[in-house]
Scaffold this active site. Sequence first.
Site, PDB file in Angstrom:
ATOM      1  N   ARG A 104       1.449   0.213  -0.027  1.00 11.46           N
ATOM      2  CA  ARG A 104       1.031  -1.188   0.098  1.00 11.46           C
ATOM      3  C   ARG A 104      -0.267  -1.404  -0.661  1.00 11.46           C
ATOM      4  O   ARG A 104      -1.257  -0.711  -0.428  1.00 11.46           O
ATOM      5  CB  ARG A 104       0.839  -1.551   1.569  1.00 11.46           C
ATOM      6  N   THR A 108      -3.226  -7.236  -2.217  1.00 10.02           N
ATOM      7  CA  THR A 108      -2.126  -8.206  -2.072  1.00 10.02           C
ATOM      8  C   THR A 108      -1.264  -7.926  -0.842  1.00 10.02           C
ATOM      9  O   THR A 108      -0.506  -8.785  -0.399  1.00 10.02           O
ATOM     10  CB  THR A 108      -1.208  -8.170  -3.311  1.00 10.02           C
ATOM     11  N   ASP A 204       3.729  10.111  10.664  1.00 10.22           N
ATOM     12  CA  ASP A 204       2.749  11.038  11.242  1.00 10.22           C
ATOM     13  C   ASP A 204       3.371  11.886  12.337  1.00 10.22           C
ATOM     14  O   ASP A 204       3.080  13.084  12.465  1.00 10.22           O
ATOM     15  CB  ASP A 204       1.556  10.260  11.811  1.00 10.22           C
TER      16      ASP A 204
END
Length: 210
Positions: A104, A108, A204
């Site tokens: 990501r 933006t 994770d």
Amino acid sequence: MGELHVLDHPLIQHKLSIMRNKDTGVKQFREAVNEISALMCYEATRNLPTEEIEIETPVAPAKVRVLAGKKLAIVPILRAGLGMVDAMIDLIPSAKVGHIGLYRDPETHEPVEYYCKMPPDISERQVFIVDPMLATGGSVVASIQILKEKYGCKNITLMDIIAAPEGVARVQKEHPDVDIFVCAVDEKLNEHAYIVPGLGDAGDRIFGTK
């Protein structure tokens, strides 16, 4: 028109409760992902076409049904999607595997592709995109767009273990031809775009990185 399928089988729901529990360790979490993925694969492939062939059993000739040559591909979204692949390969050993990596953009907040490697005949295959979590839908929508525009894929199914309503709505709006298979649609996204109640960060917890 693509459909949303919520898989509420008791075995799936039991294993999902193990995944949600914050006290579940890496080994047990990974095993639950693997087991749920196999059960989801069983449901998501229910409508694969079959054809009749003749074989010999030890007793007599028999007409039996086999998969009708439909070629399949599994495309995990890196990295958490990797946790769902092995169980599907066990059930569909002839399937090929592609990989999509997205991050990501911090400004933006839109997904940016950093890795993409597909089987050369991916456009001819029924594609199963796998990722444990469907949160905002940004990564999934971008992945579907890549498969359609860059590789010419026309038959795409999405498999997520847990979804947020916002993610489901976005996929259905932007890619209404894609079937979605999930084990639960949770309450909402929080201000950090985590699914609530969810299960934390699937990547994770699968890889033990937190």
